[in-house]
Scaffold this motif. Structure first.
Motif, mmCIF file in Angstrom:
data_model
loop_
_atom_site.group_PDB
_atom_site.id
_atom_site.type_symbol
_atom_site.label_atom_id
_atom_site.label_comp_id
_atom_site.label_asym_id
_atom_site.label_seq_id
_atom_site.Cartn_x
_atom_site.Cartn_y
_atom_site.Cartn_z
ATOM 1 N N TYR A 45 36.124 41.283 40.862
ATOM 2 C CA TYR A 45 35.821 40.354 39.786
ATOM 3 C C TYR A 45 34.882 39.224 40.203
ATOM 4 C CZ TYR A 45 39.021 36.949 41.817
ATOM 5 O OH TYR A 45 39.621 36.054 42.655
ATOM 6 N N PHE A 46 34.455 39.139 41.438
ATOM 7 C CA PHE A 46 33.737 37.966 41.927
ATOM 8 C C PHE A 46 32.358 37.761 41.302
ATOM 9 C CE2 PHE A 46 32.157 41.164 44.755
ATOM 10 C CZ PHE A 46 30.957 40.722 45.272
ATOM 11 N N SER A 47 31.865 38.685 40.490
ATOM 12 C CA SER A 47 30.593 38.481 39.801
ATOM 13 C C SER A 47 30.766 37.682 38.501
ATOM 14 C CB SER A 47 29.932 39.825 39.490
ATOM 15 O OG SER A 47 30.722 40.564 38.585
ATOM 16 N N TYR A 48 32.009 37.413 38.122
ATOM 17 C CA TYR A 48 32.278 36.753 36.853
ATOM 18 C C TYR A 48 32.282 35.232 36.951
ATOM 19 C CZ TYR A 48 33.468 41.029 34.404
ATOM 20 O OH TYR A 48 33.414 42.250 33.805
ATOM 21 N N THR A 49 32.038 34.595 35.812
ATOM 22 C CA THR A 49 32.141 33.141 35.705
ATOM 23 C C THR A 49 33.611 32.742 35.804
ATOM 24 O OG1 THR A 49 32.394 33.230 33.310
ATOM 25 C CG2 THR A 49 30.134 32.980 34.174
ATOM 26 N N GLU A 54 39.405 33.589 34.666
ATOM 27 C CA GLU A 54 40.679 33.143 34.096
ATOM 28 C C GLU A 54 41.234 34.154 33.104
ATOM 29 O OE1 GLU A 54 39.976 29.183 32.631
ATOM 30 O OE2 GLU A 54 39.730 28.391 34.671
ATOM 31 N N LYS A 55 40.364 34.779 32.307
ATOM 32 C CA LYS A 55 40.812 35.831 31.377
ATOM 33 C C LYS A 55 41.438 36.991 32.160
ATOM 34 C CE LYS A 55 37.235 35.077 27.889
ATOM 35 N NZ LYS A 55 36.033 35.666 27.274
ATOM 36 N N ILE A 56 40.809 37.344 33.249
ATOM 37 C CA ILE A 56 41.303 38.446 34.075
ATOM 38 C C ILE A 56 42.667 38.090 34.662
ATOM 39 C CG2 ILE A 56 40.896 39.720 36.221
ATOM 40 C CD1 ILE A 56 37.839 39.458 35.463
ATOM 41 N N ILE A 57 42.770 36.912 35.223
ATOM 42 C CA ILE A 57 44.031 36.474 35.837
ATOM 43 C C ILE A 57 45.134 36.393 34.789
ATOM 44 C CG2 ILE A 57 45.174 34.509 36.951
ATOM 45 C CD1 ILE A 57 42.394 34.067 38.393
ATOM 46 N N ASP A 84 44.966 45.033 44.009
ATOM 47 C CA ASP A 84 45.397 43.695 44.406
ATOM 48 C C ASP A 84 45.333 42.799 43.181
ATOM 49 O OD1 ASP A 84 45.626 44.593 46.977
ATOM 50 O OD2 ASP A 84 43.709 43.792 47.635
ATOM 51 N N GLY A 85 46.522 42.599 42.560
ATOM 52 C CA GLY A 85 46.521 41.914 41.280
ATOM 53 C C GLY A 85 45.691 42.752 40.344
ATOM 54 N N PHE A 86 44.789 42.136 39.669
ATOM 55 C CA PHE A 86 43.881 42.915 38.846
ATOM 56 C C PHE A 86 42.436 42.715 39.255
ATOM 57 C CE2 PHE A 86 41.293 43.575 35.013
ATOM 58 C CZ PHE A 86 41.543 44.924 34.839
ATOM 59 N N GLY A 87 42.166 41.718 40.065
ATOM 60 C CA GLY A 87 40.792 41.372 40.366
ATOM 61 C C GLY A 87 40.122 42.193 41.439
ATOM 62 N N LEU A 88 40.868 43.004 42.133
ATOM 63 C CA LEU A 88 40.301 43.818 43.201
ATOM 64 C C LEU A 88 40.977 45.190 43.156
ATOM 65 C CD1 LEU A 88 38.427 43.843 45.671
ATOM 66 C CD2 LEU A 88 40.349 43.050 47.026
#
Length: 115
Positions: A45-49, A54-57, A84-88
């Motif tokens: 998710y690191f390409s996101y603003t 926050e929406k992802i989390i 890993d959670g949802f972001g990775l």
């Protein structure tokens, strides 16, 4: 619309260019790392603003089941997921022929969250 990039030769130029596109357009950053028989499909998710992060989390628990379901759909006995959670998200040892379809479904799940 392109939903992922295939990295065949550990080509950092291809991967970096795709990252910039994803960052500029706020698209899911999905890469298929292709080998001879198997591939790794990954999303980060690191390409996101910050707003989209926050929406992802906030929604990660809702979509974990979908992430596991697409893994089950495309897996083989050698495959392994790493969520890993949802972001990775990594799906290791997916058959090369199946990796693009898995990547497209992963993209669609992420887009549902960030809009």
């Amino acid at each position: 619309m392109q939903k992922f990039v295939v990295d065949k030769d550990d080509n950092s130029q291809t991967v970096n260019a795709w990252y910039r596109i994803c960052q500029d357009k706020q698209l899911p950053y999905i890469i298929i790392e292709k080998r001879t028989k198997y591939a790794t499909v990954r999303w980060d998710y690191f390409s996101y603003t910050k707003e989209n992060e926050e929406k992802i989390i906030d929604n990660q628990n809702i979509y974990v089941e979908e992430l596991e379901a697409i893994f089950q759909k495309y897996r083989n006995p050698k495959s392994k997921p790493r969520i890993d959670g949802f972001g990775l998200v990594y799906y290791f040892d997916i058959e090369v022929e199946k990796a693009p379809a898995l990547a497209e479904e992963l993209y669609d799940i992420v887009v549902k969250i960030v809009g």
